[in-house]
Scaffold this motif. Structure first.
Motif, PDB file in Angstrom:
ATOM      1  N   ASP A   1      29.557  49.865  47.935  1.00 51.22           N
ATOM      2  CA  ASP A   1      28.546  50.902  48.188  1.00 51.22           C
ATOM      3  C   ASP A   1      27.927  51.381  46.873  1.00 51.22           C
ATOM      4  O   ASP A   1      26.714  51.659  46.817  1.00 51.22           O
ATOM      5  CB  ASP A   1      29.170  52.078  48.940  1.00 51.22           C
ATOM      6  CG  ASP A   1      29.486  51.742  50.385  1.00 51.22           C
ATOM      7  OD1 ASP A   1      28.871  50.789  50.915  1.00 51.22           O
ATOM      8  OD2 ASP A   1      30.345  52.414  50.984  1.00 51.22           O
ATOM      9  N   MET A   2      28.730  51.494  45.832  1.00 54.21           N
ATOM     10  CA  MET A   2      28.179  51.859  44.523  1.00 54.21           C
ATOM     11  C   MET A   2      27.171  50.812  44.058  1.00 54.21           C
ATOM     12  O   MET A   2      26.127  51.137  43.481  1.00 54.21           O
ATOM     13  CB  MET A   2      29.313  51.976  43.498  1.00 54.21           C
ATOM     14  CG  MET A   2      30.232  53.160  43.691  1.00 54.21           C
ATOM     15  SD  MET A   2      29.497  54.725  43.186  1.00 54.21           S
ATOM     16  CE  MET A   2      31.010  55.692  42.949  1.00 54.21           C
ATOM     17  N   ALA A   3      27.483  49.549  44.308  1.00 53.90           N
ATOM     18  CA  ALA A   3      26.568  48.473  43.928  1.00 53.90           C
ATOM     19  C   ALA A   3      25.244  48.622  44.664  1.00 53.90           C
ATOM     20  O   ALA A   3      24.165  48.477  44.067  1.00 53.90           O
ATOM     21  CB  ALA A   3      27.197  47.120  44.221  1.00 53.90           C
ATOM     22  N   ARG A   4      25.315  48.908  45.937  1.00 52.91           N
ATOM     23  CA  ARG A   4      24.080  49.076  46.717  1.00 52.91           C
ATOM     24  C   ARG A   4      23.251  50.246  46.216  1.00 52.91           C
ATOM     25  O   ARG A   4      22.013  50.220  46.276  1.00 52.91           O
ATOM     26  CB  ARG A   4      24.419  49.244  48.198  1.00 52.91           C
ATOM     27  CG  ARG A   4      24.758  47.933  48.897  1.00 52.91           C
ATOM     28  CD  ARG A   4      24.871  48.115  50.393  1.00 52.91           C
ATOM     29  NE  ARG A   4      26.119  48.743  50.771  1.00 52.91           N
ATOM     30  CZ  ARG A   4      27.245  48.075  51.012  1.00 52.91           C
ATOM     31  NH1 ARG A   4      27.284  46.767  50.912  1.00 52.91           N
ATOM     32  NH2 ARG A   4      28.347  48.719  51.364  1.00 52.91           N
ATOM     33  N   LEU A   5      23.902  51.279  45.701  1.00 55.91           N
ATOM     34  CA  LEU A   5      23.169  52.426  45.159  1.00 55.91           C
ATOM     35  C   LEU A   5      22.471  52.077  43.846  1.00 55.91           C
ATOM     36  O   LEU A   5      21.474  52.713  43.492  1.00 55.91           O
ATOM     37  CB  LEU A   5      24.129  53.598  44.928  1.00 55.91           C
ATOM     38  CG  LEU A   5      24.731  54.260  46.174  1.00 55.91           C
ATOM     39  CD1 LEU A   5      25.757  55.304  45.767  1.00 55.91           C
ATOM     40  CD2 LEU A   5      23.646  54.885  47.037  1.00 55.91           C
ATOM     41  N   GLY A   6      23.006  51.093  43.108  1.00 57.50           N
ATOM     42  CA  GLY A   6      22.412  50.715  41.828  1.00 57.50           C
ATOM     43  C   GLY A   6      23.213  51.149  40.617  1.00 57.50           C
ATOM     44  O   GLY A   6      22.709  51.121  39.491  1.00 57.50           O
ATOM     45  N   VAL A   7      24.471  51.526  40.826  1.00 56.23           N
ATOM     46  CA  VAL A   7      25.348  51.934  39.728  1.00 56.23           C
ATOM     47  C   VAL A   7      25.665  50.726  38.846  1.00 56.23           C
ATOM     48  O   VAL A   7      25.786  49.598  39.327  1.00 56.23           O
ATOM     49  CB  VAL A   7      26.642  52.555  40.298  1.00 56.23           C
ATOM     50  CG1 VAL A   7      27.692  52.740  39.233  1.00 56.23           C
ATOM     51  CG2 VAL A   7      26.314  53.887  40.980  1.00 56.23           C
ATOM     52  N   ALA A   8      25.815  50.966  37.533  1.00 53.09           N
ATOM     53  CA  ALA A   8      26.114  49.878  36.595  1.00 53.09           C
ATOM     54  C   ALA A   8      27.561  49.876  36.111  1.00 53.09           C
ATOM     55  O   ALA A   8      28.015  48.868  35.562  1.00 53.09           O
ATOM     56  CB  ALA A   8      25.190  49.963  35.381  1.00 53.09           C
ATOM     57  N   ARG A   9      28.279  50.975  36.312  1.00 52.66           N
ATOM     58  CA  ARG A   9      29.648  51.051  35.806  1.00 52.66           C
ATOM     59  C   ARG A   9      30.434  52.071  36.620  1.00 52.66           C
ATOM     60  O   ARG A   9      29.928  53.148  36.937  1.00 52.66           O
ATOM     61  CB  ARG A   9      29.629  51.440  34.326  1.00 52.66           C
ATOM     62  CG  ARG A   9      30.962  51.706  33.659  1.00 52.66           C
ATOM     63  CD  ARG A   9      30.758  51.729  32.158  1.00 52.66           C
ATOM     64  NE  ARG A   9      31.839  52.334  31.399  1.00 52.66           N
ATOM     65  CZ  ARG A   9      31.938  52.303  30.074  1.00 52.66           C
ATOM     66  NH1 ARG A   9      31.022  51.677  29.357  1.00 52.66           N
ATOM     67  NH2 ARG A   9      32.939  52.883  29.441  1.00 52.66           N
ATOM     68  N   ILE A  10      31.677  51.706  36.939  1.00 50.48           N
ATOM     69  CA  ILE A  10      32.574  52.592  37.683  1.00 50.48           C
ATOM     70  C   ILE A  10      33.857  52.742  36.881  1.00 50.48           C
ATOM     71  O   ILE A  10      34.473  51.742  36.497  1.00 50.48           O
ATOM     72  CB  ILE A  10      32.903  52.022  39.073  1.00 50.48           C
ATOM     73  CG1 ILE A  10      31.627  51.811  39.888  1.00 50.48           C
ATOM     74  CG2 ILE A  10      33.877  52.934  39.814  1.00 50.48           C
ATOM     75  CD1 ILE A  10      31.839  50.997  41.156  1.00 50.48           C
ATOM     76  N   SER A  11      34.251  53.962  36.601  1.00 50.73           N
ATOM     77  CA  SER A  11      35.460  54.224  35.827  1.00 50.73           C
ATOM     78  C   SER A  11      36.497  54.944  36.687  1.00 50.73           C
ATOM     79  O   SER A  11      36.162  55.904  37.383  1.00 50.73           O
ATOM     80  CB  SER A  11      35.141  55.088  34.603  1.00 50.73           C
ATOM     81  OG  SER A  11      34.212  54.446  33.756  1.00 50.73           O
ATOM     82  N   LEU A  12      37.745  54.478  36.592  1.00 43.26           N
ATOM     83  CA  LEU A  12      38.822  55.143  37.324  1.00 43.26           C
ATOM     84  C   LEU A  12      39.435  56.289  36.528  1.00 43.26           C
ATOM     85  O   LEU A  12      40.246  57.042  37.056  1.00 43.26           O
ATOM     86  CB  LEU A  12      39.912  54.135  37.702  1.00 43.26           C
ATOM     87  CG  LEU A  12      39.480  52.949  38.573  1.00 43.26           C
ATOM     88  CD1 LEU A  12      40.710  52.209  39.084  1.00 43.26           C
ATOM     89  CD2 LEU A  12      38.586  53.375  39.724  1.00 43.26           C
ATOM     90  N   GLY A  13      39.060  56.407  35.248  1.00 45.57           N
ATOM     91  CA  GLY A  13      39.575  57.505  34.432  1.00 45.57           C
ATOM     92  C   GLY A  13      41.101  57.501  34.390  1.00 45.57           C
ATOM     93  O   GLY A  13      41.719  56.448  34.240  1.00 45.57           O
ATOM     94  N   PRO A  14      41.726  58.665  34.555  1.00 51.25           N
ATOM     95  CA  PRO A  14      43.193  58.713  34.514  1.00 51.25           C
ATOM     96  C   PRO A  14      43.843  58.339  35.842  1.00 51.25           C
ATOM     97  O   PRO A  14      45.027  58.602  36.046  1.00 51.25           O
ATOM     98  CB  PRO A  14      43.466  60.178  34.166  1.00 51.25           C
ATOM     99  CG  PRO A  14      42.329  60.910  34.795  1.00 51.25           C
ATOM    100  CD  PRO A  14      41.132  60.005  34.652  1.00 51.25           C
ATOM    101  N   GLY A  15      43.090  57.723  36.748  1.00 44.97           N
ATOM    102  CA  GLY A  15      43.615  57.410  38.073  1.00 44.97           C
ATOM    103  C   GLY A  15      44.876  56.568  38.051  1.00 44.97           C
ATOM    104  O   GLY A  15      45.857  56.863  38.750  1.00 44.97           O
ATOM    105  N   LEU A  16      44.881  55.490  37.252  1.00 45.30           N
ATOM    106  CA  LEU A  16      46.075  54.641  37.190  1.00 45.30           C
ATOM    107  C   LEU A  16      47.265  55.401  36.615  1.00 45.30           C
ATOM    108  O   LEU A  16      48.395  55.246  37.090  1.00 45.30           O
ATOM    109  CB  LEU A  16      45.804  53.405  36.329  1.00 45.30           C
ATOM    110  CG  LEU A  16      44.836  52.348  36.871  1.00 45.30           C
ATOM    111  CD1 LEU A  16      44.857  51.138  35.952  1.00 45.30           C
ATOM    112  CD2 LEU A  16      45.173  51.941  38.288  1.00 45.30           C
TER     113      LEU A  16
END
Length: 270
Positions: free
Chosen positions: A217-232
């Protein structure tokens, strides 16, 4: 600068494509870097919160430059893919200090950097934050490395939360030399779409996690980068707490089931 480092810098730039986002499961040490790279990550990023906790300090001001660079060096030495470091506000008092931070970072072999516009006292004025972005860009240019400079605005975390303010800051940082813009906080697709519409062609970085649109869904919106931050890191530390509470409570070991094998982890460093 080496040919290899320059090639990694070019690759990191090429991996940021609106509509085909670079997904970064942020790491904090050598083991996590190798595990994430082995899972197929084309680049590896640190997260300042995760690095802070592993260094024994609180996120948001507790980490010093030496500690951050030490962890970054471990990560760079552990993987062959491009590495981008989260260095908070540059871990420096002023713009020239940010430039010196970039020089030291690049000397370690890293090729990317997050630079945020907040500090313990809140958001910096736009002009001051943009000056720090410009200093980072100038230092990278002087080193002859095409650093991927990801300018982060914390408007939704510590500011007004207004899309207009995020757009104003993004435009200022792009004009100062940023390659991409990181806007942590928004998970509403409508807000992300509004940001992208106001910043045509921008390589927008947003956060991934519970409540956020999935990668497709982020790809469809046009986002170029997704970060999980401190999630892991949060998941890993939750597992440690569960296992510790179990053994000191019921005296059982069920929470240890499903852990990675000793040999598999040790083999990461053979």
């Amino acid at each position: 600068m080496t040919t290899t480092q320059q090639a990694k810098a070019e690759l990191l730039h090429a991996l940021h494509v609106p509509g085909k986002p670079l997904v970064l499961a942020n790491v904090w040490d050598a083991a996590t870097a190798r595990l994430v790279a082995a899972a197929g990550a084309p680049a590896v990023a640190t997260a300042s919160a995760s690095v802070s906790w592993t260094r024994g300090v609180a996120d948001g001001g507790g980490l010093d430059l030496a500690g951050s660079l030490a962890q970054t060096e471990l990560v760079v030495r552990s993987v062959d893919v491009p590495v981008t470091a989260d260095l908070e506000d540059g871990l420096a008092e002023d713009a020239p200090g940010v430039g010196r931070t970039v020089t030291e970072l690049l000397a370690l072999g890293a090729v990317g950097m997050n630079l945020e516009d907040s500090r313990a006292a809140g958001l910096r004025p736009v002009a001051e934050a943009a000056e720090r972005v410009a200093a980072a860009r100038a230092a990278a240019d002087a080193a002859g490395i095409r650093l991927y400079l990801n300018a982060r605005t914390d408007v939704f975390l510590f500011g007004t939360g207004a899309v207009e303010d995020a757009i104003e800051r993004a435009r200022a940082y792009l004009a100062a030399g940023a390659d991409g813009i990181f806007v942590p906080g928004p998970t509403d697709p409508a807000v992300i779409t509004e940001l992208l519409a106001a910043l045509p062609g921008v390589r927008l970085n947003v956060g991934g996690g519970a409540g956020a649109p999935n990668v497709a869904d982020m790809a469809r919106l046009g986002v170029a980068r997704i970060s999980l931050g401190p999630g892991l890191a949060r998941v890993a530390y939750a597992a440690v707490r569960r296992a510790a509470e179990e053994v000191y409570g019921s005296g059982s070991y069920d929470s240890l089931t499903g852990g990675l094998e000793y040999g598999e982890l040790n083999a990461l460093f053979d």
